[in-house]
Design a protein around this motif. Structure first.
Motif, PDB file in Angstrom:
ATOM      1  N   MET A 162       0.819  -1.203   0.000  1.00 32.43           N
ATOM      2  CA  MET A 162       0.000   0.000   0.000  1.00 32.43           C
ATOM      3  C   MET A 162       0.859   1.261   0.000  1.00 32.43           C
ATOM      4  SD  MET A 162      -3.192  -0.856   2.502  1.00 32.43           S
ATOM      5  CE  MET A 162      -3.936   0.713   2.155  1.00 32.43           C
ATOM      6  N   ARG A 163       2.068   1.197   0.583  1.00 33.24           N
ATOM      7  CA  ARG A 163       2.930   2.375   0.601  1.00 33.24           C
ATOM      8  C   ARG A 163       3.330   2.790  -0.802  1.00 33.24           C
ATOM      9  NH1 ARG A 163       5.397  -0.575   4.766  1.00 33.24           N
ATOM     10  NH2 ARG A 163       7.073  -1.155   3.325  1.00 33.24           N
ATOM     11  N   HIS A 164       3.346   1.832  -1.743  1.00 33.25           N
ATOM     12  CA  HIS A 164       3.787   2.120  -3.106  1.00 33.25           C
ATOM     13  C   HIS A 164       2.628   2.465  -4.025  1.00 33.25           C
ATOM     14  CE1 HIS A 164       7.687   0.721  -1.790  1.00 33.25           C
ATOM     15  NE2 HIS A 164       7.163  -0.438  -1.425  1.00 33.25           N
ATOM     16  N   ASP A 165       1.418   2.431  -3.548  1.00 35.23           N
ATOM     17  CA  ASP A 165       0.249   2.745  -4.365  1.00 35.23           C
ATOM     18  C   ASP A 165      -0.427   3.977  -3.763  1.00 35.23           C
ATOM     19  OD1 ASP A 165      -2.379   2.874  -5.488  1.00 35.23           O
ATOM     20  OD2 ASP A 165      -2.205   0.769  -6.065  1.00 35.23           O
ATOM     21  N   ARG A 166      -0.271   5.107  -4.443  1.00 32.83           N
ATOM     22  CA  ARG A 166      -0.770   6.352  -3.863  1.00 32.83           C
ATOM     23  C   ARG A 166      -2.290   6.377  -3.766  1.00 32.83           C
ATOM     24  NH1 ARG A 166       0.604  10.695  -8.683  1.00 32.83           N
ATOM     25  NH2 ARG A 166      -0.929   9.966 -10.203  1.00 32.83           N
ATOM     26  N   THR A 167      -2.968   5.643  -4.635  1.00 36.51           N
ATOM     27  CA  THR A 167      -4.425   5.611  -4.568  1.00 36.51           C
ATOM     28  C   THR A 167      -4.893   4.919  -3.298  1.00 36.51           C
ATOM     29  OG1 THR A 167      -4.610   5.593  -6.970  1.00 36.51           O
ATOM     30  CG2 THR A 167      -6.516   4.848  -5.735  1.00 36.51           C
ATOM     31  N   LEU A 168      -4.315   3.756  -3.006  1.00 33.90           N
ATOM     32  CA  LEU A 168      -4.731   3.004  -1.818  1.00 33.90           C
ATOM     33  C   LEU A 168      -4.294   3.705  -0.530  1.00 33.90           C
ATOM     34  CD1 LEU A 168      -4.023  -0.663  -2.959  1.00 33.90           C
ATOM     35  CD2 LEU A 168      -6.173   0.606  -3.031  1.00 33.90           C
ATOM     36  N   SER A 169      -3.063   4.220  -0.518  1.00 29.77           N
ATOM     37  CA  SER A 169      -2.610   4.927   0.685  1.00 29.77           C
ATOM     38  C   SER A 169      -3.394   6.217   0.880  1.00 29.77           C
ATOM     39  CB  SER A 169      -1.110   5.219   0.597  1.00 29.77           C
ATOM     40  OG  SER A 169      -0.809   6.010  -0.536  1.00 29.77           O
ATOM     41  N   GLY A 170      -3.735   6.885  -0.216  1.00 26.87           N
ATOM     42  CA  GLY A 170      -4.554   8.091  -0.118  1.00 26.87           C
ATOM     43  C   GLY A 170      -5.946   7.792   0.406  1.00 26.87           C
ATOM     44  N   LEU A 171      -6.529   6.681  -0.048  1.00 22.79           N
ATOM     45  CA  LEU A 171      -7.857   6.293   0.418  1.00 22.79           C
ATOM     46  C   LEU A 171      -7.822   5.933   1.899  1.00 22.79           C
ATOM     47  CD1 LEU A 171     -10.807   5.691  -0.134  1.00 22.79           C
ATOM     48  CD2 LEU A 171     -10.141   3.425  -0.978  1.00 22.79           C
ATOM     49  N   LEU A 172      -6.765   5.258   2.316  1.00 16.65           N
ATOM     50  CA  LEU A 172      -6.629   4.892   3.725  1.00 16.65           C
ATOM     51  C   LEU A 172      -6.501   6.145   4.593  1.00 16.65           C
ATOM     52  CD1 LEU A 172      -6.506   2.169   5.236  1.00 16.65           C
ATOM     53  CD2 LEU A 172      -4.020   2.408   5.255  1.00 16.65           C
ATOM     54  N   THR A 173      -5.732   7.106   4.130  1.00 17.17           N
ATOM     55  CA  THR A 173      -5.573   8.364   4.860  1.00 17.17           C
ATOM     56  C   THR A 173      -6.889   9.127   4.932  1.00 17.17           C
ATOM     57  OG1 THR A 173      -3.268   8.515   4.143  1.00 17.17           O
ATOM     58  CG2 THR A 173      -4.300  10.541   4.944  1.00 17.17           C
ATOM     59  N   LEU A 174      -7.587   9.201   3.796  1.00 18.09           N
ATOM     60  CA  LEU A 174      -8.880   9.877   3.763  1.00 18.09           C
ATOM     61  C   LEU A 174      -9.859   9.235   4.740  1.00 18.09           C
ATOM     62  CD1 LEU A 174     -10.772  11.977   2.396  1.00 18.09           C
ATOM     63  CD2 LEU A 174     -11.366  10.179   0.752  1.00 18.09           C
ATOM     64  N   SER A 175      -9.901   7.907   4.754  1.00 17.84           N
ATOM     65  CA  SER A 175     -10.818   7.197   5.647  1.00 17.84           C
ATOM     66  C   SER A 175     -10.479   7.471   7.100  1.00 17.84           C
ATOM     67  CB  SER A 175     -10.769   5.689   5.367  1.00 17.84           C
ATOM     68  OG  SER A 175     -11.252   5.404   4.078  1.00 17.84           O
ATOM     69  N   PHE A 176      -9.183   7.463   7.422  1.00 17.66           N
ATOM     70  CA  PHE A 176      -8.789   7.701   8.813  1.00 17.66           C
ATOM     71  C   PHE A 176      -9.251   9.074   9.274  1.00 17.66           C
ATOM     72  CE2 PHE A 176      -5.984   9.407  12.047  1.00 17.66           C
ATOM     73  CZ  PHE A 176      -6.013   8.395  12.989  1.00 17.66           C
ATOM     74  N   VAL A 177      -8.963  10.102   8.488  1.00 21.07           N
ATOM     75  CA  VAL A 177      -9.318  11.464   8.900  1.00 21.07           C
ATOM     76  C   VAL A 177     -10.835  11.640   8.920  1.00 21.07           C
ATOM     77  CG1 VAL A 177      -9.024  13.919   8.415  1.00 21.07           C
ATOM     78  CG2 VAL A 177      -7.140  12.335   7.979  1.00 21.07           C
ATOM     79  N   PHE A 178     -11.535  11.048   7.958  1.00 23.00           N
ATOM     80  CA  PHE A 178     -12.995  11.147   7.891  1.00 23.00           C
ATOM     81  C   PHE A 178     -13.641  10.561   9.143  1.00 23.00           C
ATOM     82  CE2 PHE A 178     -17.017   9.465   5.665  1.00 23.00           C
ATOM     83  CZ  PHE A 178     -17.697  10.645   5.867  1.00 23.00           C
ATOM     84  N   PHE A 179     -13.221   9.370   9.530  1.00 21.36           N
ATOM     85  CA  PHE A 179     -13.785   8.739  10.722  1.00 21.36           C
ATOM     86  C   PHE A 179     -13.325   9.448  11.993  1.00 21.36           C
ATOM     87  CE2 PHE A 179     -14.710   5.485   7.678  1.00 21.36           C
ATOM     88  CZ  PHE A 179     -15.845   4.861   8.168  1.00 21.36           C
ATOM     89  N   PHE A 180     -12.084   9.918  11.994  1.00 23.52           N
ATOM     90  CA  PHE A 180     -11.559  10.635  13.156  1.00 23.52           C
ATOM     91  C   PHE A 180     -12.386  11.896  13.429  1.00 23.52           C
ATOM     92  CE2 PHE A 180      -8.802  13.983  14.878  1.00 23.52           C
ATOM     93  CZ  PHE A 180      -8.352  13.374  16.042  1.00 23.52           C
ATOM     94  N   LEU A 181     -12.735  12.625  12.375  1.00 21.62           N
ATOM     95  CA  LEU A 181     -13.506  13.857  12.534  1.00 21.62           C
ATOM     96  C   LEU A 181     -14.934  13.597  12.993  1.00 21.62           C
ATOM     97  CD1 LEU A 181     -12.281  15.874   9.416  1.00 21.62           C
ATOM     98  CD2 LEU A 181     -11.758  16.343  11.824  1.00 21.62           C
ATOM     99  N   PHE A 182     -15.425  12.377  12.809  1.00 15.74           N
ATOM    100  CA  PHE A 182     -16.760  12.048  13.294  1.00 15.74           C
ATOM    101  C   PHE A 182     -16.749  11.693  14.780  1.00 15.74           C
ATOM    102  CE2 PHE A 182     -20.458   9.177  13.874  1.00 15.74           C
ATOM    103  CZ  PHE A 182     -21.456  10.067  13.500  1.00 15.74           C
ATOM    104  N   GLY A 183     -15.605  11.292  15.300  1.00 13.03           N
ATOM    105  CA  GLY A 183     -15.520  10.873  16.699  1.00 13.03           C
ATOM    106  C   GLY A 183     -16.045  11.892  17.697  1.00 13.03           C
TER     107      GLY A 183
END
Length: 197
Positions: free
Chosen positions: A1-22
């Motif tokens: 995943m570190r070498h695929d910017r799409t997957l790492s970007g999606l993982l980052t987006l998901s983390f921040v999205f869920f974090f902001l809902f907390g």
């Protein structure tokens, strides 16, 4: 995943999205009790509205498969933030309750849409590892955001916390949209971006 910017970007987006809902879990009961002078019944009505919206959104998620996945995901993030704004702006119950239901409707397709993008962007061999990383992110992000919610509400107030979370979520989606445009621009002359549409 570190070498695929799409997957790492999606993982980052998901983390921040869920974090902001907390912090919403902390702010909503205090907002209802102190600002709206409502009871536990009113809080239950808010959560029920969110749940009904989520049920409808979950049922509608199956019809989103024809849409490009990345723009759909970004649209969900922006739309959810926008739908939460009335709660943070102090809108009356007649407006904030339907807005919370709309937020649930928009929120619901996020997991299935991101799952489809993960599946398109990985091989059968790497899919279990990718899904495990995604599961770890979503499991940790909301509790971490909820932990932040207590000090945040104590410092700036419940309504302000809801406003901050809503505005930050919408801004997150707009930033993701900008990054997506930058990623797609070289794709017109070079090799296509990996990891689905």
């Amino acid at each position: 995943m570190r070498h695929d910017r799409t997957l790492s970007g999606l993982l980052t987006l998901s983390f921040v999205f869920f974090f902001l809902f907390g912090p919403v879990y902390v702010a909503m009961p205090i907002r209802v009790a102190e600002d709206l002078h409502g009871s536990a019944t009113l809080l239950g009505i808010y959560y029920t509205a969110f749940g009904v919206g989520g049920l409808i959104g979950g049922l509608a998620a199956g019809y989103l498969h024809r849409l490009p996945l990345w723009p759909t995901i970004v649209g969900i993030v922006v739309g959810f933030g926008a739908a939460m704004l009335p709660l943070g702006l102090g809108a009356p119950i007649g407006l904030s309750l339907p807005a919370f239901a709309l937020a649930g409707l928009i929120w619901a397709p996020y997991m299935s849409t991101t799952m489809a993008l993960f599946q398109r962007g990985t091989t059968i061999t790497t899919l279990p590892q990718v899904l495990a990383a995604n599961g770890a992110v979503t499991v940790l992000a909301v509790p971490l955001g909820t932990m932040l919610g207590g000090p945040l509400v104590a410092t700036i107030g419940a309504r302000e916390t809801l406003l901050l979370c809503a505005a930050s979520t919408a801004a997150l989606g707009l930033i993701a949209a900008g990054v997506l445009v930058l990623w797609r621009r070289p794709a017109a002359t070079g090799p296509p971006v990996t990891g689905g549409r």
